[in-house]
Scaffold this active site. Structure first.
Site, PDB file in Angstrom:
ATOM      1  N   ASP A 195       0.875  -1.165   0.000  1.00  0.00           N
ATOM      2  CA  ASP A 195       0.000   0.000   0.000  1.00  0.00           C
ATOM      3  C   ASP A 195       0.918   1.222   0.000  1.00  0.00           C
ATOM      4  O   ASP A 195       2.113   1.119   0.289  1.00  0.00           O
ATOM      5  CB  ASP A 195      -0.936   0.010   1.208  1.00  0.00           C
ATOM      6  CG  ASP A 195      -2.119   0.957   0.977  1.00  0.00           C
ATOM      7  OD1 ASP A 195      -2.039   1.798   0.054  1.00  0.00           O
ATOM      8  OD2 ASP A 195      -3.115   0.870   1.708  1.00  0.00           O
TER       9      ASP A 195
HETATM   10  C1  BGC Z   1      -5.054   3.275   0.166  1.00  0.00           C
HETATM   11  C2  BGC Z   1      -5.150   2.298  -0.992  1.00  0.00           C
HETATM   12  C3  BGC Z   1      -4.928   3.037  -2.294  1.00  0.00           C
HETATM   13  C4  BGC Z   1      -3.578   3.729  -2.228  1.00  0.00           C
HETATM   14  C5  BGC Z   1      -3.222   4.489  -3.478  1.00  0.00           C
HETATM   15  C6  BGC Z   1      -3.801   4.087   0.116  1.00  0.00           C
HETATM   16  O1  BGC Z   1      -3.833   5.102   1.073  1.00  0.00           O
HETATM   17  O2  BGC Z   1      -5.119   2.569   1.382  1.00  0.00           O
HETATM   18  O3  BGC Z   1      -6.391   1.647  -0.990  1.00  0.00           O
HETATM   19  O4  BGC Z   1      -5.027   2.156  -3.359  1.00  0.00           O
HETATM   20  O5  BGC Z   1      -3.583   4.641  -1.152  1.00  0.00           O
HETATM   21  O6  BGC Z   1      -3.979   5.639  -3.601  1.00  0.00           O
END
Ligand code: BGC
Length: 730
Positions: free
Chosen positions: A266
Site C-alpha cells: 500500500d
Molecule cells: C489506500 C489504498 C490506495 C492507495 C493508493 C492508500 O492510502 O489505502 O487503498 O489504493 O492509497 O492511492
C-alpha cells in the site's frame, strides 16, 4: 509421460525461438510464446540495476519498465469504483488533464448488496475496459476487508461481513477486469478492518478466525479468480507490517495458495529494506522518507527496495534468487497486461458504461420496510412531493479518500426524481439538516428541522434522503466514524417528519449500518448506497417502480452499537494505537448475533421486493456426502405477486449433530438469484460441497471437515429460513 511433455515443450520452444529469431523478435516479446519462457528470456537480458529498478516506484503511480528493451512502465490506478484521474508525477495533486473524467460505478457495498455474480462480472469488465482505455496496467481493486465494526471508515468500499459473499462477488469482478489485460489488485491483505491507527496497529488474532473469516476472499481471489496482484495492508500482524509480512505473504499467499503474481505495498506500507526483501514484497509504492510524515520530493532512490536493496545485493547481504523471484513476478504482470499482445484498447465513459452503472446501482438498492405499500410511488393522487435532506442534493464521488473519482457527471437523487416526475406533480425541496465537520448539534439544526416539518404538513408524500457523506469521520478513508447514530441530528429530524405525515420514505445514502430508533416513524426504509454517476436515477427507478428492488443486506444492521461483538466485548478503542484484539474470533456479523441470540434491526441477507415469492419444497440429489463430494439442492420459486422481480435464495449450513468444535449456528455456503415474471415459476440451483464445511484446526494447523449430521438451511435472510434439508458427511 513427464519426459514426453518436457521434450514437446523443448521442441515448441526451439521452434518458437527459431521462428522468432527469423522474424527478429526476441522471445520475451513473442506474445504467442508460453508466459514462463518469455519471463525467463527477459530476465536473462536484465542487468542487476535494471532488475532492482523495476521493484519500486518512479512516480506516485508508476514504476519503471526497461526502456532499453521496450518493456513498458507499470501504471497503477485507484480504485474500486472507477479509474481515478491522473496525478502530477511526484505529487498527490491532480495533473489537471481534460480527458480523464470516468464513469463512476456504485460503491462495492452496493455491488455486494446485489448478491448477483453476473453483475459483479459485468462491473469488473466495464471497469477493466475503462482502465485499459486509460492505459493502466493495474486497477487497485477490489477492496475485500470484512465489516467488523460499523464505524470503520472504509466499509462502503468493501463488501460486507460474510467471507463467502465477499469471495463470490470478488472473483467475477476480478475476472472481469483481467479479461481486459488489466490486472486487478485485491486489497488490503490483511486485517484492515478499521481505519483508526491503520498505519501501525497490531492485529492480534487467532489463526482460526484469520483463516475462516478474514482470508477467504483473498484465497478465492488467488485460487478461483487468478488475481495478478495483491496489495498489502498498512497494519501489523505478528509484529510485522502486512506489506512485509513473511507468514502472511511468503507463507500463506505465495506458499500455500501458490500466488505467482506481484505483492504490491500500500502507498507508504513498506518500512525497511530487510523486512521488504524478506517479507515477500515485490513492488513498492508511496513510501514516505522522513519518518512516515511527509515525503521528500523525488525520493524514489531512498525506497526500501531501491538503492539500499541494490547495495545489499552487491555486498551479498541479499540473494540474487530472491531478487529474481521478485523480478519474475513483475515481468509476469507486464506480459499478462501491457505486453499480452491484446490489441483491445478498451472503452471509456461510454453510454453503455453509464447504463450499466445505473443498472448495478438500482439492483443493489435494498428495501427494508414498506408498510401500506407506500412504494412504489403511484403518482395518481399525489400532487405535492416534499424532498428533504442534504443527501438529496449532495454529490459524493469526488471525496472519501483514494477511491475518489473525477466523473463526467453525477446525478443526485433530487435530479433523478425531477426527471422521473416531470410535470406530473409538484416537487419541493428543503434541506432539513446540514452536514458540519464538528460533532454535536449544529446551531441551525432546530431551525432547519422546523422548516422541513412545516413543509411536510402540506405534502402528500415526504421523501427523506440522509445517511452519511464522504467527509472525514463519515464514509471516508483514514478515519473511523465517531458515532453509530446518523450524524447531523438526522434521527430527530426523521422522527419529527414521521409525526406529521403518514407517508415518509427514508432513503439512506451510506455504506455502513446505522441504528434506526425512528424505524416506526417511517413507512418505507431503503438503503440507497453510493450509486455512482447514475445513483440519483437508480433511486428514482426504484421509488417510482421502474425497477423492483432486489438488493439484500451484505451486513447485519444492529439496533445498538454494543450489539456488535467488537463493541460488546470492548475491543474497539480508537485511542489505543498499540493493538487491536480480535477477541470475538469467528463470531463476526450474524454469526455473533445468532450465538448471543440478539435481535438485529435487520438481519444479514434481508431485503424486500414489490412482489411476493413462494418457495416450494426443496430437493437434494443425495442424503449423504463423502469429504470430497457435494450436494446439489434445487429450490422451486414462484412469483405470486403482480410485478416482475428477483428473489435471492440463501443456503446456510448448520451442524445438527454434536460437534467436537465450536461452530456458528449457521454459515452462508451458497446463494442464487432468480428473476421471475408475475406468475412465473423457476428453480434456484445451489451447491454444497463437503469442503465448504471445513473449519481450521489451530492445533494441527490444517483444515478439517467434520463427519456427522448437518442441515442445509434455506432462507431469504440469515433469520428468515423457510426449509431445511438434513444430510450427513460420511
Ligand atoms: C489506500 C489504498 C490506495 C492507495 C493508493 C492508500 O492510502 O489505502 O487503498 O489504493 O492509497 O492511492
Amino acid at each position: 509421460m513427464h519426459g514426453l511433455k518436457k521434450s514437446i515443450l523443448l521442441l515448441v520452444t526451439l521452434f518458437c525461438a527459431a521462428s522468432c529469431a527469423r522474424d527478429n523478435v526476441p522471445l520475451y516479446k513473442d506474445t504467442t510464446a508460453p508466459l514462463e519462457q518469455r519471463v525467463e528470456d527477459a530476465l536473462s537480458r536484465l542487468t542487476l540495476e535494471e532488475k532492482v529498478a523495476m521493484l519500486s516506484a518512479q512516480s506516485k503511480f508508476s514504476s519503471p519498465g526497461v526502456p532499453r528493451l521496450g518493456i513498458p512502465d507499470i501504471w497503477m490506478s485507484d480504485g474500486p469504483f472507477g479509474v481515478r484521474e491522473d496525478n502530477r508525477w511526484d505529487e498527490w495533486g491532480t495533473a489537471s488533464h481534460t480527458n480523464d473524467s470516468c464513469t463512476a460505478f456504485p460503491a462495492l457495498s452496493c455491488l455486494a448488496a446485489t448478491w448477483d455474480r453476473d453483475m459483479a462480472l459485468r462491473y469488473g469488465q466495464a471497469l477493466g475496459e475503462e482502465s485499459r482505455y486509460r492505459g493502466k496496467t493495474v486497477q487497485l481493486a477490489p477492496g475485500v476487508n470484512i465489516f467488523r465494526t460499523p464505524l470503520c471508515g472504509r466499509n462502503f468500499e468493501y463488501m460486507g461481513e460474510d467471507p463467502l459473499l465477499v469471495s463470490r462477488m470478488a472473483v467475477p469482478y476480478i475476472q472481469g477486469i483481467q479479461q481486459n489485460h488489466v490486472a486487478a489488485c485485491i486489497k488490503h491483505y490483511a486485517l484492515n478492518n478499521q481505519e483508526a491507527h491503520r498505519h501501525d496497529i497490531e492485529c492480534v488474532i487467532g489463526e482460526r478466525a484469520l483463516r475462516e473469516i478474514y482470508l477467504p476472499a483473498f484465497e478465492a481471489a488467488v485460487k478461483d479468480g487468478g488475481v495478478w496482484t495483491v496489495m498489502g495492508a498498512y497494519n501489523k500482524y505478528k509484529g510485522k507490517y502486512c506489506c512485509e509480512n513473511a507468514p502472511l505473504v511468503n507463507g500463506i499467499l505465495k506458499g500455500e495458495w501458490g500466488f505467482d503474481g506481484v505483492m504490491v505495498s500500500d502507498w507508504g506500507g513498506a518500512t525497511n529494506t530487510d523486512d521488504s526483501v524478506n517479507g515477500g514484497l515485490d513492488l513498492e509504492f508511496g513510501t514516505w522518507t522522513d519518518g512516515l510524515t511527509e515525503g521528500l520530493s523525488n525520493a524514489y532512490p531512498l525506497y526500501c527496495l531501491a538503492d539500499a536493496y541494490e547495495n545489499g545485493l552487491k555486498s551479498g547481504k541479499y540473494s540474487i534468487e530472491g531478487l529474481d523471484d521478485k523480478v519474475r513476478r513483475v515481468l509476469r504482470l507486464i506480459f499478462r497486461t501491457t505486453m499480452s499482445g491484446s490489441t483491445d484498447f478498451g472503452s471509456f465513459a461510454s453510454p453503455e458504461h453509464f447504463a450499466l452503472s445505473r443498472e448495478i446501482a438500482s439492483e443493489g438498492i435494498t428495501l427494508l420496510k414498506n408498510d401500506a405499500d407506500v412504494l412504489p410511488i403511484a403518482l395518481d393522487g399525489i400532487k405535492k412531493i416534499l424532498v428533504v435532506g442534504d443527501n438529496a442534493t449532495a454529490r459524493h464521488i469526488d471525496a472519501g479518500g483514494s477511491m475518489y473519482l473525477k466523473t463526467k457527471y453525477e446525478i443526485t437523487p433530487l435530479e433523478g426524481l425531477l426527471s422521473a416526475v416531470g410535470d406530473r406533480a409538484e416537487v419541493r425541496y428543503v434541506r432539513g439538516y446540514r452536514p458540519c465537520p464538528a460533532p454535536g448539534e449544529p446551531e441551525d439544526a432546530e431551525a432547519l428541522r422546523n422548516e422541513a416539518v412545516e413543509a411536510a404538513k402540506d405534502a402528500d408524500i415526504v421523501l427523506f434522503f440522509g445517511g452519511h457523506n464522504r467527509w472525514a469521520h463519515q464514509d471516508c478513508e483514514g478515519l473511523d466514524k465517531l458515532q453509530y447514530n446518523l450524524p447531523y441530528c438526522q434521527d430527530a429530524l426523521i422522527e419529527a417528519l414521521g409525526a406529521v405525515t403518514d407517508r415518509l420514505v427514508v432513503t439512506l445514502i451510506t455504506g455502513t449500518s446505522v441504528p434506526m430508533p425512528w424505524a416506526d416513524s417511517a413507512e418505507s426504509i431503503l438503503y440507497g448506497w453510493y450509486g455512482g454517476s447514475e445513483g440519483g436515477n437508480a433511486v428514482a427507478d426504484v421509488l417510482f417502480g421502474k425497477k423492483n428492488p432486489s438488493g439484500r443486506l451484505p451486513f447485519t444492521i444492529a439496533k445498538a452499537l454494543d450489539d456488535y461483538p467488537m463493541h460488546h466485548l470492548g475491543l474497539y478503542d480508537p485511542d489505543n494505537a498499540g493493538e487491536v484484539v480480535y477477541g470475538e474470533g469467528i463470531y463476526v456479523g450474524y454469526r455473533w448475533f445468532d450465538k448471543m441470540d440478539i435481535e438485529p434491526q435487520f438481519p444479514f441477507g434481508y431485503g424486500l421486493s414489490y412482489t411476493d415469492f413462494e418457495f416450494g419444497e426443496p430437493s437434494a440429489d443425495r442424503k449423504s456426502i463423502k469429504e470430497d463430494g457435494k450436494i446439489r439442492i434445487r429450490v422451486p420459486v414462484r412469483n405470486v405477486g403482480k410485478r416482475e422481480g428477483s428473489a435471492v435464495v440463501q443456503l446456510y449450513a448448520h451442524r445438527t449433530g454434536a460437534s467436537q468444535v465450536d461452530r456458528p449456528e449457521r454459515e452462508l455456503k451458497d446463494f442464487g438469484k432468480i428473476s421471475l415474471a408475475p406468475g412465473e415459476k423457476g428453480t434456484v440451483e445451489l451447491e454444497l460441497p463437503a469442503e465448504a464445511l471445513r473449519w481450521y484446526d489451530e492445533a494441527s494447523g490444517c483444515w478439517r471437515v467434520e463427519k456427522g449430521d448437518y442441515e442445509a438451511q434455506l432462507g431469504t435472510s440469515s433469520r428468515d429460513l423457510f426449509a431445511s434439508i438434513p444430510f450427513a458427511v460420511k
